[in-house]
Structure formats: C-alpha cells, structure tokens
Design an enzyme around this catalytic site. Structure first.
Site, mmCIF file in Angstrom:
data_model
loop_
_atom_site.group_PDB
_atom_site.id
_atom_site.type_symbol
_atom_site.label_atom_id
_atom_site.label_comp_id
_atom_site.label_asym_id
_atom_site.label_seq_id
_atom_site.Cartn_x
_atom_site.Cartn_y
_atom_site.Cartn_z
ATOM 1 N N LYS A 95 69.007 20.783 55.035
ATOM 2 C CA LYS A 95 68.653 19.391 55.189
ATOM 3 C C LYS A 95 67.888 18.859 53.988
ATOM 4 O O LYS A 95 67.873 17.661 53.725
ATOM 5 C CB LYS A 95 67.772 19.215 56.434
ATOM 6 C CG LYS A 95 68.397 19.708 57.703
ATOM 7 C CD LYS A 95 67.373 19.690 58.856
ATOM 8 C CE LYS A 95 67.937 20.472 60.001
ATOM 9 N NZ LYS A 95 66.864 20.826 60.976
ATOM 10 N N GLY A 96 67.216 19.740 53.252
ATOM 11 C CA GLY A 96 66.235 19.318 52.263
ATOM 12 C C GLY A 96 66.722 18.312 51.233
ATOM 13 O O GLY A 96 65.956 17.474 50.776
ATOM 14 N N GLU A 125 70.200 20.464 45.133
ATOM 15 C CA GLU A 125 69.333 21.300 45.967
ATOM 16 C C GLU A 125 67.896 20.788 45.884
ATOM 17 O O GLU A 125 67.467 20.292 44.839
ATOM 18 C CB GLU A 125 69.487 22.739 45.457
ATOM 19 C CG GLU A 125 68.697 23.850 46.068
ATOM 20 C CD GLU A 125 68.852 24.084 47.546
ATOM 21 O OE1 GLU A 125 68.726 23.119 48.304
ATOM 22 O OE2 GLU A 125 69.034 25.253 47.946
ATOM 23 N N ASP A 126 67.150 20.904 46.963
ATOM 24 C CA ASP A 126 65.769 20.412 46.950
ATOM 25 C C ASP A 126 64.869 21.285 46.077
ATOM 26 O O ASP A 126 64.091 20.787 45.272
ATOM 27 C CB ASP A 126 65.202 20.288 48.376
ATOM 28 C CG ASP A 126 65.321 21.568 49.197
ATOM 29 O OD1 ASP A 126 65.879 22.576 48.701
ATOM 30 O OD2 ASP A 126 64.864 21.565 50.352
ATOM 31 N N ASP A 141 63.604 28.602 44.917
ATOM 32 C CA ASP A 141 62.475 29.527 45.064
ATOM 33 C C ASP A 141 62.974 30.932 44.708
ATOM 34 O O ASP A 141 62.994 31.302 43.533
ATOM 35 C CB ASP A 141 61.940 29.409 46.492
ATOM 36 C CG ASP A 141 60.708 30.278 46.745
ATOM 37 O OD1 ASP A 141 60.161 30.832 45.779
ATOM 38 O OD2 ASP A 141 60.296 30.407 47.915
ATOM 39 N N PHE A 197 53.601 26.717 47.971
ATOM 40 C CA PHE A 197 54.497 26.155 48.984
ATOM 41 C C PHE A 197 54.260 24.657 49.075
ATOM 42 O O PHE A 197 53.154 24.201 49.350
ATOM 43 C CB PHE A 197 54.266 26.814 50.350
ATOM 44 C CG PHE A 197 55.369 26.492 51.321
ATOM 45 C CD1 PHE A 197 56.543 27.240 51.341
ATOM 46 C CD2 PHE A 197 55.250 25.424 52.191
ATOM 47 C CE1 PHE A 197 57.584 26.935 52.215
ATOM 48 C CE2 PHE A 197 56.287 25.103 53.076
ATOM 49 C CZ PHE A 197 57.445 25.865 53.080
ATOM 50 N N VAL A 198 55.314 23.882 48.834
ATOM 51 C CA VAL A 198 55.180 22.426 48.777
ATOM 52 C C VAL A 198 55.988 21.745 49.874
ATOM 53 O O VAL A 198 56.937 22.323 50.407
ATOM 54 C CB VAL A 198 55.622 21.898 47.388
ATOM 55 C CG1 VAL A 198 54.664 22.358 46.313
ATOM 56 C CG2 VAL A 198 57.049 22.331 47.079
ATOM 57 N N ASP A 253 60.292 20.664 53.862
ATOM 58 C CA ASP A 253 59.609 20.724 55.160
ATOM 59 C C ASP A 253 58.625 21.874 55.256
ATOM 60 O O ASP A 253 58.724 22.870 54.537
ATOM 61 C CB ASP A 253 60.636 20.907 56.283
ATOM 62 C CG ASP A 253 61.274 22.306 56.266
ATOM 63 O OD1 ASP A 253 61.918 22.648 55.253
ATOM 64 O OD2 ASP A 253 61.095 23.055 57.241
HETATM 65 P P1 IMP Z 1 65.475 30.172 48.045
HETATM 66 O O1 IMP Z 1 66.759 30.714 48.603
HETATM 67 O O2 IMP Z 1 64.329 31.115 48.207
HETATM 68 O O3 IMP Z 1 65.624 29.644 46.631
HETATM 69 O O4 IMP Z 1 65.024 28.984 48.969
HETATM 70 C C1 IMP Z 1 65.751 27.860 49.118
HETATM 71 C C2 IMP Z 1 65.295 27.066 50.327
HETATM 72 O O5 IMP Z 1 64.037 27.506 50.836
HETATM 73 C C3 IMP Z 1 65.073 25.635 49.933
HETATM 74 O O6 IMP Z 1 66.271 24.904 49.993
HETATM 75 C C4 IMP Z 1 64.022 25.192 50.925
HETATM 76 O O7 IMP Z 1 64.640 24.770 52.127
HETATM 77 C C5 IMP Z 1 63.213 26.422 51.204
HETATM 78 N N1 IMP Z 1 61.971 26.469 50.394
HETATM 79 C C6 IMP Z 1 61.695 27.266 49.342
HETATM 80 N N2 IMP Z 1 60.473 27.014 48.849
HETATM 81 C C7 IMP Z 1 59.962 26.007 49.590
HETATM 82 C C8 IMP Z 1 58.716 25.266 49.542
HETATM 83 O O8 IMP Z 1 57.829 25.459 48.696
HETATM 84 N N3 IMP Z 1 58.571 24.294 50.493
HETATM 85 C C9 IMP Z 1 59.520 24.009 51.419
HETATM 86 N N4 IMP Z 1 60.696 24.670 51.497
HETATM 87 C C10 IMP Z 1 60.915 25.655 50.581
HETATM 88 MG MG MG Z 2 63.438 24.491 54.614
#
Ligand code: IMP
Ligand code: MG
Length: 173
Positions: free
Chosen positions: A40-41, A96-97, A100, A149-150, A156
């Site tokens: 959703k982000g 992508e939002d 991480d 964490f933001v 969200d």
């Molecule tokens: P990744 O697979 O670890 O790169 O994470 C991707 C998803 O994790 C993002 O699309 C977010 O939905 C969530 N996410 C990662 N870091 C944060 C954060 O700091 N705040 C909120 N959601 C996050």
């Molecule tokens: Mg999320």
C-alpha cells in the site's frame, strides 16, 4: 511508540518530486512508460510523483507483503495482488515507498524480469543508507535517510500514519 521529529517536511517532499518527475520525463520521452506502484505504501508518492511526469504514462499496481506488523523485515514476500496488465515489451518503472532490506524489491525485480519488459527500473521515495542489502540498481531516489523507522507520506506503523503529509521518525513513548 509515537511520531517524534519531522525528518522530511511536506515542502521538501514536493521539491524532490519535481526534480525526480523531471528526470523521469526526460529519460522516458518517446517510450511506453508504465509506472507500477507497490501497495500500500506507494499510493501517496505515486499520486504526487505522477503529476510531475509530463508523458502519456500508464499505471498499474501490485500489492506485496513482507512485513507483518513488526518493524523488522521477515524476508518472506507474498504477492497479494498481481499486475492487471502484461508487461512484455513495456518500459516499466517500479515505484516503491522505501527500500530497507531490499528483499521486497529483489524478489519483485526477479519476478517481473521473467515477464520480459523492454526495461525495468526502480524509483524509491526513501532509501535507507547503512543497511546491508543485496545489490540493487535504484535509478531514482527522492531521499537517502538513516536506518531509523519512519512513518508518513504512505509509510505506516501498524497500518496507521500513512496519511501524514510529512515523514516523521517513530520513537518510544
Ligand atoms: P524491505 O523489503 O526491507 O526493503 O522493506 C520494504 C517494505 O518494508 C516497504 O515497502 C515498507 O512497507 C516497509 N518498511 C521498511 N522500512 C520501513 C520504515 O522505516 N517505515 C515504514 N515501513 C517500512
Ligand atoms: Mg508497511
């Protein structure tokens, strides 16, 4: 947990999106651009960024889940909603939002490459620095941030706070 300091203001966000939108407009001139938002982000950045892209762009969305309600990634990616359209021969830009661990995008890139797009690139609103992750070529980034964490602007904490117009840092009560 509560929202602490403002990390990126609403004004700074809009300035960055003008810049990224211009780059995309230049790079994709004459191409068959399909912007794919990861729900959703990405719904907030998709809406704002798209209005700075001056091209006959089309839109599609995927929903994936990699997190549960924790603040750490599980490494498990599930496709909850796939694309409506075929992408063979299309110029696809994933929106992508935040990146991480990069696990979500690593999985998505692999999954979408199999469908033979003409090109496949990534636009990320936020890119966390100082994180160990698989190599990912992120063509467009609005902001680099630290490993905190933001929330806000689509991001969200336990499904809430996506509607904050700025990016804030979560902190203990
Ligand atoms: P990744 O697979 O670890 O790169 O994470 C991707 C998803 O994790 C993002 O699309 C977010 O939905 C969530 N996410 C990662 N870091 C944060 C954060 O700091 N705040 C909120 N959601 C996050
Ligand atoms: Mg999320």
């Amino acid at each position: 947990m509560k929202v602490g300091k403002v990390l990126i203001s609403a004004e700074e966000i809009q300035e960055a999106l003008v810049r990224v939108g211009r780059q995309i407009t230049e790079d994709y001139a004459g191409k068959d651009l399909l912007m794919v938002g990861i729900l959703k982000g990405a719904f907030v950045i998709m809406a704002d960024l798209a209005r700075h892209v001056d091209l006959p762009v089309e839109f599609d969305f995927m929903a994936v889940s990699s997190y549960g309600d924790a603040t750490k990634t599980s490494g498990v990616v599930r496709i909850l909603k796939d694309l409506d359209e075929e992408i063979e021969g299309r110029d696809v830009l994933i929106v992508e939002d935040i990146i991480d661990s990069g696990l979500t995008l690593q999985y998505l890139m692999k999954n979408l490459m199999v469908r033979k797009p003409a090109s496949l690139e990534i636009a990320a609103f936020l890119f966390k620095e100082g994180v160990d992750r698989p190599p990912l070529d992120v063509k467009y980034k609005a902001f680099n941030i630290g490993p905190e964490f933001v929330v806000g602007y689509g991001l969200d904490y336990q499904q809430k706070l996506r509607n904050l117009p700025y990016v804030g840092v979560m902190e203990e009560d």
